[in-house]
Design an enzyme around this catalytic site. Sequence first.
Site, short mmCIF file in Angstrom:
data_model
loop_
_atom_site.label_atom_id
_atom_site.label_comp_id
_atom_site.label_asym_id
_atom_site.label_seq_id
_atom_site.Cartn_x
_atom_site.Cartn_y
_atom_site.Cartn_z
CE LYS A 1 5.74 -2.19 17.42
NZ LYS A 1 4.39 -1.66 17.48
CD GLN B 1 0.86 -2.34 16.40
OE1 GLN B 1 1.85 -2.62 17.05
NE2 GLN B 1 0.86 -1.41 15.46
CG ASP C 1 3.15 3.13 21.54
OD1 ASP C 1 4.24 3.11 20.93
OD2 ASP C 1 2.09 2.72 21.06
#
Length: 280
Positions: free
Chosen positions: A50, A94, A117
């Site tokens: 990422k 995460q 997200d």
Amino acid sequence: MSADLIDGKQVAAAVRAEVAARVAALAFTPGLTVVLVGDDPASAIYVRNKDRAAAAAGIAARTLRLPADTTEAALLAIVAGLNADPTVDGILVQMPLPPQIRARAVIEAIDPAKDVDGLHPINSGRLHDGRPGLVPCTPVGVMRLLAHAGASIRGARALVLGRSALVGKPMAALLTNADATVTVAHSRTRDLAAECRRAEILVAAVGRAEMVRGDWVANDAIVIDVGINRLPDGRLVGDCATAECATHAAAITPVPGGVGPMTIACLLENTVTAALARRA
Ligand code: NAP
């Protein structure tokens, strides 16, 4: 019959190039902060990828690495700091988190405007209402792959296999918003194979290696395999037995090289969307 392989790497490269061009035209640099708690090796790889992809697109990316024994209170304090930091446009914590931290508490603490997200209830509510908001990256990537494969979604019978908040549910909402007739199947579904066989669009997000067999797939269906499963011999496979399914399907995504690359590309896109919306 042998299906076309849908090249996620190629589509993802096009999305990343689009994002880079949009960023280059901005008068500011969008910022993405990824928070990684603990030392899960798979998460460490995702986060590194990422970071790299964000930097290549001109996004200022940084990763905050926190020890595995971080408390929930400490993580919530960090999230509050990122919410208040004007240089941060996107926040991604995460998953999975260590057991002492409630994932939901953390997700709900993220400013919905920075929730790249797309998991905050405000964003999932907007998605289910069919209103603009930040949408989870993987299902957005699947919609892009369906478009690339030339799927006609309106009126199509779509089956989403899996009902997680991260993939299955937002996937079903996106397909519904795009006028598909959507069935959501899960571990309590009776006769999964028969449900799958009715689908013109089949999206598998189960986390069970090669569970979807060739005779579960209707002729000319489009099959998107979200699953990533590592076999004992080290090979990565999806939730679909790709070669078998390809004998029926019109098009199918490979694993790896299908949905996976799209997730990161769509995260970059969400970061730019969030950055622009915050300044609008
Ligand atoms: P998850 O939270 O574990 O959800 C799995 C879903 O599959 C659940 O709804 C579960 O049903 C259902 N399921 C499990 N076993 C089943 C069975 N035998 N028959 C029917 N349904 C079954 O997983 P997830 O986060 O959605 O991820 C799914 C897969 O996608 C995983 O392999 C993951 O690694 C992969 N993934 C890939 C990407 C990417 O970028 N390519 C991104 C995210 C996830 P219940 O609800 O009834 O338990």
